[in-house]
Design a protein around this motif. Structure first.
Motif, PDB file in Angstrom:
ATOM      1  N   ILE A   1       0.847  -1.186   0.000  1.00  0.00           N
ATOM      2  CA  ILE A   1       0.000   0.000   0.000  1.00  0.00           C
ATOM      3  C   ILE A   1       0.887   1.241   0.000  1.00  0.00           C
ATOM      4  CG2 ILE A   1      -1.814   1.259   1.219  1.00  0.00           C
ATOM      5  CD1 ILE A   1      -2.670  -1.402   2.460  1.00  0.00           C
ATOM      6  N   GLY A   2       0.710   2.078  -1.023  1.00  0.00           N
ATOM      7  CA  GLY A   2       1.522   3.278  -1.141  1.00  0.00           C
ATOM      8  C   GLY A   2       0.762   4.412  -1.783  1.00  0.00           C
ATOM      9  N   ASP A   3       1.493   5.481  -2.095  1.00  0.00           N
ATOM     10  CA  ASP A   3       0.836   6.679  -2.629  1.00  0.00           C
ATOM     11  C   ASP A   3       1.458   7.206  -3.913  1.00  0.00           C
ATOM     12  OD1 ASP A   3       3.164   7.493  -0.999  1.00  0.00           O
ATOM     13  OD2 ASP A   3       2.540   9.505  -1.561  1.00  0.00           O
ATOM     14  N   SER A   4       2.593   6.636  -4.328  1.00  0.00           N
ATOM     15  CA  SER A   4       3.295   7.224  -5.468  1.00  0.00           C
ATOM     16  C   SER A   4       3.651   6.180  -6.517  1.00  0.00           C
ATOM     17  CB  SER A   4       4.581   7.914  -5.005  1.00  0.00           C
ATOM     18  OG  SER A   4       5.599   6.951  -4.778  1.00  0.00           O
ATOM     19  N   ARG A   5       4.111   6.673  -7.650  1.00  0.00           N
ATOM     20  CA  ARG A   5       4.503   5.765  -8.725  1.00  0.00           C
ATOM     21  C   ARG A   5       5.674   4.872  -8.311  1.00  0.00           C
ATOM     22  NH1 ARG A   5       6.325  10.897 -12.057  1.00  0.00           N
ATOM     23  NH2 ARG A   5       8.578  10.997 -11.635  1.00  0.00           N
ATOM     24  N   ASN A   6       6.520   5.365  -7.398  1.00  0.00           N
ATOM     25  CA  ASN A   6       7.610   4.520  -6.893  1.00  0.00           C
ATOM     26  C   ASN A   6       7.049   3.267  -6.229  1.00  0.00           C
ATOM     27  OD1 ASN A   6       9.716   6.293  -7.602  1.00  0.00           O
ATOM     28  ND2 ASN A   6       9.379   7.499  -5.765  1.00  0.00           N
ATOM     29  N   ASP A   7       5.972   3.434  -5.492  1.00  0.00           N
ATOM     30  CA  ASP A   7       5.363   2.319  -4.775  1.00  0.00           C
ATOM     31  C   ASP A   7       4.714   1.330  -5.748  1.00  0.00           C
ATOM     32  OD1 ASP A   7       6.024   3.472  -2.259  1.00  0.00           O
ATOM     33  OD2 ASP A   7       4.300   4.796  -2.459  1.00  0.00           O
ATOM     34  N   VAL A   8       3.970   1.858  -6.704  1.00  0.00           N
ATOM     35  CA  VAL A   8       3.295   0.988  -7.670  1.00  0.00           C
ATOM     36  C   VAL A   8       4.327   0.240  -8.516  1.00  0.00           C
ATOM     37  CG1 VAL A   8       1.658   0.871  -9.579  1.00  0.00           C
ATOM     38  CG2 VAL A   8       1.302   2.526  -7.742  1.00  0.00           C
ATOM     39  N   GLN A   9       5.368   0.934  -8.946  1.00  0.00           N
ATOM     40  CA  GLN A   9       6.398   0.298  -9.765  1.00  0.00           C
ATOM     41  C   GLN A   9       7.172  -0.756  -8.980  1.00  0.00           C
ATOM     42  OE1 GLN A   9       8.683   3.581 -11.349  1.00  0.00           O
ATOM     43  NE2 GLN A   9       6.935   4.366 -12.510  1.00  0.00           N
ATOM     44  N   ALA A  10       7.453  -0.475  -7.712  1.00  0.00           N
ATOM     45  CA  ALA A  10       8.150  -1.464  -6.883  1.00  0.00           C
ATOM     46  C   ALA A  10       7.293  -2.705  -6.685  1.00  0.00           C
ATOM     47  CB  ALA A  10       8.507  -0.853  -5.528  1.00  0.00           C
ATOM     48  N   ALA A  11       5.999  -2.496  -6.446  1.00  0.00           N
ATOM     49  CA  ALA A  11       5.088  -3.627  -6.275  1.00  0.00           C
ATOM     50  C   ALA A  11       4.987  -4.448  -7.553  1.00  0.00           C
ATOM     51  CB  ALA A  11       3.708  -3.123  -5.856  1.00  0.00           C
ATOM     52  N   HIS A  12       4.843  -3.776  -8.682  1.00  0.00           N
ATOM     53  CA  HIS A  12       4.774  -4.489  -9.961  1.00  0.00           C
ATOM     54  C   HIS A  12       6.049  -5.300 -10.200  1.00  0.00           C
ATOM     55  CE1 HIS A  12       1.523  -1.619 -11.827  1.00  0.00           C
ATOM     56  NE2 HIS A  12       1.027  -2.461 -10.940  1.00  0.00           N
ATOM     57  N   ALA A  13       7.200  -4.703  -9.877  1.00  0.00           N
ATOM     58  CA  ALA A  13       8.473  -5.402 -10.081  1.00  0.00           C
ATOM     59  C   ALA A  13       8.593  -6.625  -9.183  1.00  0.00           C
ATOM     60  CB  ALA A  13       9.630  -4.445  -9.820  1.00  0.00           C
ATOM     61  N   ALA A  14       7.972  -6.556  -8.003  1.00  0.00           N
ATOM     62  CA  ALA A  14       7.979  -7.690  -7.072  1.00  0.00           C
ATOM     63  C   ALA A  14       6.812  -8.643  -7.338  1.00  0.00           C
ATOM     64  CB  ALA A  14       7.920  -7.187  -5.637  1.00  0.00           C
ATOM     65  N   GLN A  15       5.979  -8.288  -8.316  1.00  0.00           N
ATOM     66  CA  GLN A  15       4.793  -9.072  -8.677  1.00  0.00           C
ATOM     67  C   GLN A  15       3.793  -9.154  -7.526  1.00  0.00           C
ATOM     68  OE1 GLN A  15       6.713 -12.736 -10.212  1.00  0.00           O
ATOM     69  NE2 GLN A  15       6.265 -11.964 -12.263  1.00  0.00           N
ATOM     70  N   VAL A  16       3.739  -8.052  -6.774  1.00  0.00           N
ATOM     71  CA  VAL A  16       2.823  -7.938  -5.638  1.00  0.00           C
ATOM     72  C   VAL A  16       1.696  -6.977  -6.012  1.00  0.00           C
ATOM     73  CG1 VAL A  16       2.606  -7.049  -3.279  1.00  0.00           C
ATOM     74  CG2 VAL A  16       4.594  -8.428  -3.920  1.00  0.00           C
ATOM     75  N   ALA A  17       0.466  -7.305  -5.632  1.00  0.00           N
ATOM     76  CA  ALA A  17      -0.649  -6.400  -5.874  1.00  0.00           C
ATOM     77  C   ALA A  17      -0.442  -5.113  -5.095  1.00  0.00           C
ATOM     78  CB  ALA A  17      -1.964  -7.061  -5.459  1.00  0.00           C
ATOM     79  N   CYS A  18      -0.794  -3.988  -5.718  1.00  0.00           N
ATOM     80  CA  CYS A  18      -0.568  -2.691  -5.088  1.00  0.00           C
ATOM     81  C   CYS A  18      -1.869  -1.926  -4.931  1.00  0.00           C
ATOM     82  CB  CYS A  18       0.403  -1.856  -5.914  1.00  0.00           C
ATOM     83  SG  CYS A  18       0.848  -0.291  -5.124  1.00  0.00           S
ATOM     84  N   VAL A  19      -2.091  -1.436  -3.717  1.00  0.00           N
ATOM     85  CA  VAL A  19      -3.186  -0.526  -3.426  1.00  0.00           C
ATOM     86  C   VAL A  19      -2.590   0.872  -3.304  1.00  0.00           C
ATOM     87  CG1 VAL A  19      -4.887   0.168  -1.707  1.00  0.00           C
ATOM     88  CG2 VAL A  19      -4.600  -2.248  -2.268  1.00  0.00           C
ATOM     89  N   ALA A  20      -3.211   1.850  -3.948  1.00  0.00           N
ATOM     90  CA  ALA A  20      -2.700   3.216  -3.893  1.00  0.00           C
ATOM     91  C   ALA A  20      -3.732   4.142  -3.260  1.00  0.00           C
ATOM     92  CB  ALA A  20      -2.365   3.710  -5.295  1.00  0.00           C
ATOM     93  N   VAL A  21      -3.241   5.068  -2.440  1.00  0.00           N
ATOM     94  CA  VAL A  21      -4.122   6.069  -1.838  1.00  0.00           C
ATOM     95  C   VAL A  21      -4.038   7.355  -2.636  1.00  0.00           C
ATOM     96  CG1 VAL A  21      -3.947   5.052   0.461  1.00  0.00           C
ATOM     97  CG2 VAL A  21      -2.315   6.829  -0.222  1.00  0.00           C
ATOM     98  N   THR A  22      -5.146   8.084  -2.665  1.00  0.00           N
ATOM     99  CA  THR A  22      -5.237   9.276  -3.504  1.00  0.00           C
ATOM    100  C   THR A  22      -4.697  10.528  -2.840  1.00  0.00           C
ATOM    101  OG1 THR A  22      -7.468   9.694  -2.656  1.00  0.00           O
ATOM    102  CG2 THR A  22      -7.289   8.408  -4.689  1.00  0.00           C
ATOM    103  N   TYR A  23      -4.508  10.504  -1.522  1.00  0.00           N
ATOM    104  CA  TYR A  23      -4.242  11.735  -0.777  1.00  0.00           C
ATOM    105  C   TYR A  23      -2.765  12.040  -0.580  1.00  0.00           C
ATOM    106  CZ  TYR A  23      -4.044   8.098   2.802  1.00  0.00           C
ATOM    107  OH  TYR A  23      -3.756   6.949   3.501  1.00  0.00           O
ATOM    108  N   GLY A  24      -1.881  11.183  -1.055  1.00  0.00           N
ATOM    109  CA  GLY A  24      -0.466  11.336  -0.750  1.00  0.00           C
ATOM    110  C   GLY A  24       0.297  12.209  -1.723  1.00  0.00           C
TER     111      GLY A  24
END
Length: 211
Positions: free
Chosen positions: A164-187
């Motif tokens: 669970i993160g708020d930025s593209r760094n978080d989503v990209q890291a999750a995708h690279a680890a093949q982990v589902a990513c939840v993103a928050v809109t307020y960060g």
């Protein structure tokens, strides 16, 4: 697994204060919160470089300039985190996950030295079984090293994890680890909508995770 800044805590007021102290000490104009909000996410060194460049791109900043400014910034930021606040629903969410027996970890690009005190001050220390800072490993997010290390320590597969993160760094890291990513809109996402990164789920409040 959670990101920290922009996901669990709003730390921009303190980061901006430390950044401005650093800039003023170096004889430069302060940047202010609006600029700093769009510069955070890649760790302290990159934040300092962006502040010195007064721009998101910072290639012209030398290693010597970075080193001098970073030392000032780190000292200033270590002195005060009193303006940092938890986002709504954070403690409720962490408590619920804990009650459900779900192991929790923190994977952030914030320097490791600041994490113990900050987690104690925000009453989150008890919830995390593993904590990875921005300098725990040579690689930072969006590199997946921190996430993969937590998964190894926990003895779980990617399919058994959520980040669970708020930025593209978080989503990209999750995708690279093949982990589902939840993103928050307020960060903080460099002033861009997180929707463009195609996370698995988008939340306006962490408590929506249980709806």
């Amino acid at each position: 697994m959670f990101d920290l800044d922009g996901t669990l805590i709003d730390s921009v007021p303190d980061l901006a204060a430390a950044t401005d102290k650093m800039l003023v000490q170096l004889g430069r104009a302060p940047a202010g919160m609006d600029k700093v909000r769009n510069w955070v996410g890649n760790g302290a060194a990159v934040l300092v470089r962006r502040a010195l460049a007064d721009h998101f791109e910072h290639q012209e900043v030398s290693a010597e300039q970075e080193a001098e400014a970073l030392a000032i910034f780190m000292q200033a930021y270590a002195q005060d985190n009193s303006l940092t606040t938890l986002y709504p629903g954070v403690i409720d969410t962490l408590k619920t996950l804990q009650k459900l027996g779900i192991k929790q970890a923190l994977v952030t690009n914030k320097p490791e030295r600041f994490l113990p005190g900050l987690l104690e001050e925000t009453q989150m220390a008890e919830f995390f079984d593993w904590v990875v800072g921005g300098d725990t490993f040579p690689q930072k997010k969006p590199d997946p090293t921190g996430l993969l290390w937590v998964m190894e320590q926990a003895g779980v597969t990617a399919a058994e994890c959520l980040f669970i993160g708020d930025s593209r760094n978080d989503v990209q890291a999750a995708h690279a680890a093949q982990v589902a990513c939840v993103a928050v809109t307020y960060g903080y996402n460099y002033g861009e909508s997180i929707c463009a990164q195609n996370p698995a789920l988008i939340l306006n409040d962490l408590r929506e995770l249980f709806l």
